[in-house]
Scaffold this motif. Structure first.
Motif, mmCIF file in Angstrom:
data_model
loop_
_atom_site.group_PDB
_atom_site.id
_atom_site.type_symbol
_atom_site.label_atom_id
_atom_site.label_comp_id
_atom_site.label_asym_id
_atom_site.label_seq_id
_atom_site.Cartn_x
_atom_site.Cartn_y
_atom_site.Cartn_z
ATOM 1 N N ASP A 94 -18.629 3.436 39.311
ATOM 2 C CA ASP A 94 -20.615 3.997 39.967
ATOM 3 C C ASP A 94 -21.161 2.759 39.993
ATOM 4 N N ILE A 95 -20.462 1.593 39.831
ATOM 5 C CA ILE A 95 -21.078 0.382 39.920
ATOM 6 C C ILE A 95 -20.475 -0.678 40.627
ATOM 7 N N ILE A 96 -21.223 -1.106 41.579
ATOM 8 C CA ILE A 96 -19.844 -2.782 41.050
ATOM 9 C C ILE A 96 -21.663 -4.138 40.533
ATOM 10 N N ASP A 97 -20.910 -4.608 39.595
ATOM 11 C CA ASP A 97 -21.968 -5.489 39.295
ATOM 12 C C ASP A 97 -21.385 -7.523 39.540
ATOM 13 N N ILE A 98 -22.884 -8.074 40.026
ATOM 14 C CA ILE A 98 -22.478 -9.507 39.927
ATOM 15 C C ILE A 98 -22.662 -10.401 39.129
ATOM 16 N N ASN A 99 -21.743 -10.560 38.197
ATOM 17 C CA ASN A 99 -22.216 -11.765 37.021
ATOM 18 C C ASN A 99 -23.078 -13.278 37.813
ATOM 19 N N TYR A 100 -24.148 -13.352 37.563
ATOM 20 C CA TYR A 100 -24.251 -14.174 38.112
ATOM 21 C C TYR A 100 -25.304 -15.391 37.127
ATOM 22 N N GLY A 115 -23.457 -20.617 37.123
ATOM 23 C CA GLY A 115 -23.836 -21.829 38.540
ATOM 24 C C GLY A 115 -24.182 -21.584 39.662
ATOM 25 N N ILE A 116 -23.819 -20.479 39.950
ATOM 26 C CA ILE A 116 -24.554 -20.540 41.505
ATOM 27 C C ILE A 116 -26.006 -20.265 41.479
ATOM 28 N N LEU A 117 -27.078 -20.281 40.305
ATOM 29 C CA LEU A 117 -28.363 -20.615 40.005
ATOM 30 C C LEU A 117 -29.114 -21.427 40.583
ATOM 31 N N GLN A 118 -27.936 -22.888 40.313
ATOM 32 C CA GLN A 118 -28.293 -24.311 41.155
ATOM 33 C C GLN A 118 -28.209 -24.005 43.182
ATOM 34 N N ASP A 119 -27.231 -22.638 43.561
ATOM 35 C CA ASP A 119 -27.489 -23.080 45.027
ATOM 36 C C ASP A 119 -27.885 -21.140 45.547
ATOM 37 N N ILE A 120 -29.444 -21.033 45.422
ATOM 38 C CA ILE A 120 -29.967 -19.664 46.027
ATOM 39 C C ILE A 120 -29.773 -19.286 47.255
ATOM 40 N N ARG A 143 -29.654 -14.939 35.345
ATOM 41 C CA ARG A 143 -30.800 -15.264 33.800
ATOM 42 C C ARG A 143 -31.689 -16.395 34.105
ATOM 43 N N LEU A 144 -32.878 -16.948 33.730
ATOM 44 C CA LEU A 144 -34.061 -16.874 34.650
ATOM 45 C C LEU A 144 -33.523 -18.243 35.814
ATOM 46 N N GLY A 145 -32.599 -18.875 35.355
ATOM 47 C CA GLY A 145 -32.603 -20.394 36.350
ATOM 48 C C GLY A 145 -31.845 -20.858 35.903
ATOM 49 N N TRP A 146 -31.188 -21.906 36.363
ATOM 50 C CA TRP A 146 -30.236 -23.296 36.004
ATOM 51 C C TRP A 146 -31.002 -24.087 34.689
ATOM 52 N N ASP A 147 -32.378 -23.981 34.478
ATOM 53 C CA ASP A 147 -32.576 -24.645 33.670
ATOM 54 C C ASP A 147 -34.599 -24.811 34.103
ATOM 55 N N ASP A 148 -35.478 -25.044 32.829
ATOM 56 C CA ASP A 148 -36.864 -25.222 32.920
ATOM 57 C C ASP A 148 -37.318 -25.323 33.697
ATOM 58 N N ASN A 149 -37.155 -26.478 35.231
ATOM 59 C CA ASN A 149 -37.216 -26.685 35.933
ATOM 60 C C ASN A 149 -36.841 -25.672 37.027
ATOM 61 N N SER A 150 -36.221 -25.222 36.960
ATOM 62 C CA SER A 150 -35.468 -24.085 38.214
ATOM 63 C C SER A 150 -35.728 -23.063 37.701
ATOM 64 N N ILE A 170 -31.541 -9.103 33.734
ATOM 65 C CA ILE A 170 -32.005 -10.538 33.663
ATOM 66 C C ILE A 170 -31.902 -10.502 32.334
ATOM 67 N N HIS A 171 -31.043 -11.681 31.600
ATOM 68 C CA HIS A 171 -31.217 -12.276 30.535
ATOM 69 C C HIS A 171 -32.275 -13.578 29.975
ATOM 70 N N GLY A 172 -33.184 -12.911 29.764
ATOM 71 C CA GLY A 172 -34.425 -14.241 29.653
ATOM 72 C C GLY A 172 -33.964 -15.552 28.786
ATOM 73 N N ARG A 173 -32.965 -16.360 28.967
ATOM 74 C CA ARG A 173 -33.118 -17.528 29.084
ATOM 75 C C ARG A 173 -31.951 -18.408 30.449
ATOM 76 N N THR A 174 -32.230 -19.136 30.108
ATOM 77 C CA THR A 174 -31.788 -20.435 31.648
ATOM 78 C C THR A 174 -30.363 -20.820 30.747
ATOM 79 N N ARG A 175 -29.390 -20.992 31.891
ATOM 80 C CA ARG A 175 -28.084 -21.452 31.862
ATOM 81 C C ARG A 175 -28.214 -22.669 30.655
ATOM 82 N N LYS A 176 -28.772 -23.626 30.619
ATOM 83 C CA LYS A 176 -28.951 -25.051 30.091
ATOM 84 C C LYS A 176 -29.248 -24.639 29.168
ATOM 85 N N GLN A 177 -30.094 -23.117 28.730
ATOM 86 C CA GLN A 177 -30.185 -22.643 27.239
ATOM 87 C C GLN A 177 -28.649 -22.026 26.587
#
Length: 331
Positions: A94-100, A115-120, A143-150, A170-177
């Motif tokens: 029914d849907i195609i979902d992209i894992n970012y 990983g792609i959160l470092q290259d928006i 996710r929210l971003g790659w780390d707290d600065n992004s 949206i998962h409410g954490r960064t990748r670093k977390q």
């Protein structure tokens, strides 16, 4: 009312998160039966699909009873992701979902998943190309971003919407977390409250009880909630949340008899889908969760995870049902 194109998900849908080695057809069937409104497959490697790798292709299996269902793909190469989208579309989800959002090192450090959160800019380009490749609605999990600065999720969500996605989780954490610390839902709420956003925004992270689900719904105003880890070994959570939301009352916790019945059902479906050897092996991660909180269960848990004989496992489950009948679980 949350809608993804013409898929009506109801007033406040509960989504089963895509989880590697967990969200397979047997587990999805149990979650559907227990109130999940939309489910996603385990994430599937675009490169694996293109190479026709058995494990990747097997994950494309979806069944009529689980609709609506989305197939989730991941990868770092735009052309490969387009080709994987075409292959996926042929299986008629029914849907195609992209894992970012996957934070695991072997995925993220190749520039896929979170990983792609470092290259928006690449993230936006890839999404646009996938949307153009398929007639199906495309959704994104991130996710929210790659780390707290992004933590640029408010802007990122808007840009992804502008190139055609029809819902975002949206998962409410960064990748670093990774999965540590508390999920920050305030930024998910900012995405939802952005006046330019018109697609459904689903929140994910830390929802492990009916109270928390209702509290977060009211506090952050999301269109629905995606549940992951709290559903492992506990598919009842979806109906428990729905009942609590409607009545303010708790459903009774599943009895030992119900826990054994669901474990049996999961085991039999797992064997039917994967074959006896793999079906038994892959159930081992679930036994601990199905019988979590039962006092003095350690010996039975050990027996279940060390046995590779189907008749023996069935006999152990029968013994559990008799021995622990009437025992209250601690959770």
């Amino acid at each position: 009312m949350a809608k993804i194109r013409d898929i009506d998900l109801g007033d406040f849908p509960l989504l089963l998160a895509p989880m590697e080695d967990v969200s397979d057809p047997p587990f999805r069937a149990l979650c559907k039966k227990n109130g999940a409104d939309l489910m996603y497959t385990e994430f599937i490697s675009s490169e694996g699909l293109i190479r026709d790798a058995v494990k990747s292709v097997k994950k494309l299996d979806i069944f009529e009873y689980e609709r609506p269902v989305g197939i989730q793909i991941f990868g770092y190469d735009i052309e490969s992701m387009k080709r994987a989208t075409e292959i996926t579309e042929q299986t008629n989800p029914d849907i195609i979902d992209i894992n970012y959002g996957c934070p695991v090192k072997k995925v993220a450090c190749k520039g896929a998943g979170a990983g792609i959160l470092q290259d928006i800019p690449k993230m936006v380009r890839m999404t646009e190309e996938i949307v153009k490749t398929t007639k199906l609605p495309v959704t994104v999990k991130t996710r929210l971003g790659w780390d707290d600065n992004s933590k640029h999720i408010v802007e990122v969500a808007e840009r992804l919407q502008d190139v055609g996605i029809e819902a975002i989780s949206i998962h409410g954490r960064t990748r670093k977390q990774m999965y540590k610390g508390e999920a920050d839902w305030s930024l998910i709420a900012e995405v939802k409250n952005n006046s330019r956003m018109h697609i459904p925004v689903f929140g994910n992270g830390d929802i492990d009880s009916p109270e928390k689900a209702v509290e977060y719904k009211n506090k952050f105003g999301v269109d629905g909630i995606m549940i992951g880890r709290a559903s492992i070994g506990y598919p009842w959570i979806f109906n428990e949340i729905k009942h609590y939301q409607k009545t303010g009352q708790h459903l009774p916790k599943p009895t030992i008899k119900e826990r054994v019945a669901v474990t049996r059902e999961h085991l039999e479906m797992s064997i039917k889908w994967k074959g006896e050897t793999l079906g038994i092996a892959e159930m081992k991660r679930h036994y601990t969760n199905y019988f979590k909180g039962i006092p003095h269960f350690k010996d039975y848990r050990t027996k279940l995870v060390t046995s590779f004989n189907l008749e023996e496992i069935r006999a152990i489950l029968e013994e559990v049902e008799v021995k622990f009948s009437g025992v209250e679980t601690l959770v």
